[in-house]
Design a protein around this motif. Structure first.
Motif: not given
Length: 124
Positions: A10-18, A36-39, A90-94, A114-124
């Motif tokens: 999901g979407l989280v601010q810088t310094g947050g957790s997921l 775990w991998f990311r792109q 850290d923003t990437a598809i995991y 392999w699992g499907q990609g998971i979007q992780v978005t970190v907003s600055s």
């Protein structure tokens, strides 16, 4: 038939957790090394973290060491990646992945599932 499914993100601010989770069917995760991998956009897929088949050994990319924690819950047949102190970079598809063979060390693993990609978005 083996199926690996990732969730969370999901979407989280810088310094947050997921927390990311990975569940498997047709595969007993307690017997398999996982990773775990990311792109990130415009970049190649990179290693993030791995855990050996027993869960007793873990490995991390230098960029996430001390911030991310990989673990397995054998009773639930799941694996998680707890991500703290998230950064914009850290923003990437995991992607979660399982070793193609059981009882792997978690090092130099040949991932076969392999699992499907998971979007992780970190907003600055």
């Amino acid at each position: 038939q083996v199926r690996v499914v990732g969730s969370g993100g999901g979407l989280v601010q810088t310094g947050g957790s997921l927390r990311l989770s990975c569940a498997a069917s047709g595969l007993t995760l307690s017997s398999y090394a996982m990773g775990w991998f990311r792109q990130a956009p415009g970049k190649e897929r990179e290693f993030v973290a791995a855990i050996n088949w027993s869960g007793g050994s873990t490995y991390y990319a230098d960029s996430v060491k001390g911030r991310f924690t990989i673990s397995k819950d054998n009773a639930k047949n799941t694996m998680t990646l707890q991500m703290n102190s998230l950064r914009f970079e850290d923003t990437a598809i995991y992607y979660c992945a399982a070793d193609q063979s059981p009882y792997g060390s978690g090092r130099n693993t040949k991932y076969g599932y392999w699992g499907q990609g998971i979007q992780v978005t970190v907003s600055s």
